[in-house]
Design a protein around this motif. Structure first.
Motif, PDB file in Angstrom:
ATOM      1  N   GLN A  60      15.424  33.593  -7.013  1.00 21.05           N
ATOM      2  CA  GLN A  60      14.113  32.781  -7.038  1.00 21.05           C
ATOM      3  C   GLN A  60      14.180  31.300  -6.379  1.00 21.05           C
ATOM      4  N   VAL A  61      15.258  30.653  -6.878  1.00 22.65           N
ATOM      5  CA  VAL A  61      15.596  29.209  -6.449  1.00 22.65           C
ATOM      6  C   VAL A  61      15.872  29.259  -5.045  1.00 22.65           C
ATOM      7  N   PHE A  92      21.199  18.289  -4.770  1.00 16.32           N
ATOM      8  CA  PHE A  92      20.242  19.134  -5.241  1.00 16.32           C
ATOM      9  C   PHE A  92      20.516  18.893  -6.489  1.00 16.32           C
ATOM     10  N   PRO A  93      19.454  19.197  -7.409  1.00 12.68           N
ATOM     11  CA  PRO A  93      19.683  18.902  -9.042  1.00 12.68           C
ATOM     12  C   PRO A  93      20.433  20.226  -9.470  1.00 12.68           C
ATOM     13  N   TRP A 133      12.172  17.968  -5.497  1.00 14.56           N
ATOM     14  CA  TRP A 133      13.302  17.900  -4.676  1.00 14.56           C
ATOM     15  C   TRP A 133      12.577  18.368  -2.995  1.00 14.56           C
ATOM     16  N   LEU A 134      11.937  19.392  -3.155  1.00 13.60           N
ATOM     17  CA  LEU A 134      11.335  19.743  -1.950  1.00 13.60           C
ATOM     18  C   LEU A 134      10.371  18.956  -1.178  1.00 13.60           C
ATOM     19  N   ALA A 135       9.537  18.043  -2.135  1.00 15.03           N
ATOM     20  CA  ALA A 135       8.741  17.135  -1.719  1.00 15.03           C
ATOM     21  C   ALA A 135       9.524  15.853  -1.153  1.00 15.03           C
ATOM     22  N   HIS A 178       9.279  21.938 -11.515  1.00 24.37           N
ATOM     23  CA  HIS A 178       8.900  20.691 -11.263  1.00 24.37           C
ATOM     24  C   HIS A 178       9.790  20.106 -10.563  1.00 24.37           C
ATOM     25  N   GLU A 179      11.299  20.267 -11.163  1.00 28.95           N
ATOM     26  CA  GLU A 179      12.493  19.536 -10.434  1.00 28.95           C
ATOM     27  C   GLU A 179      12.732  20.027  -9.031  1.00 28.95           C
TER      28      GLU A 179
END
Length: 56
Positions: free
Chosen positions: A3-4, A24-25, A44-46, A39-40
């Motif tokens: 999914q990630v 990346f987290p 990151w995408l934003a 939300h993390e």
């Protein structure tokens, strides 16, 4: 992990390479399971989108 990878559009190997490089987290652990908070990933995408927008 699937999914990630689908959400951010990269392969599993790329996710792990970005984690190793601090780009990346890191995943969280719950026993033998690994996960990310959505939300993390959204943050990151934003941030990635903002960097691409500023560079372009």
């Amino acid at each position: 992990m699937t999914q990630v990878c689908d959400k951010i559009g990269v392969s599993r190997a790329t996710v792990y390479r970005m984690i190793d490089n601090g780009e990346f987290p890191a995943q969280r652990k719950d026993g033998s399971s690994s996960f990310w908070f959505e939300h993390e990933l959204d943050k990151w995408l934003a941030e990635r989108h903002n960097l691409e927008t500023e560079a372009g």
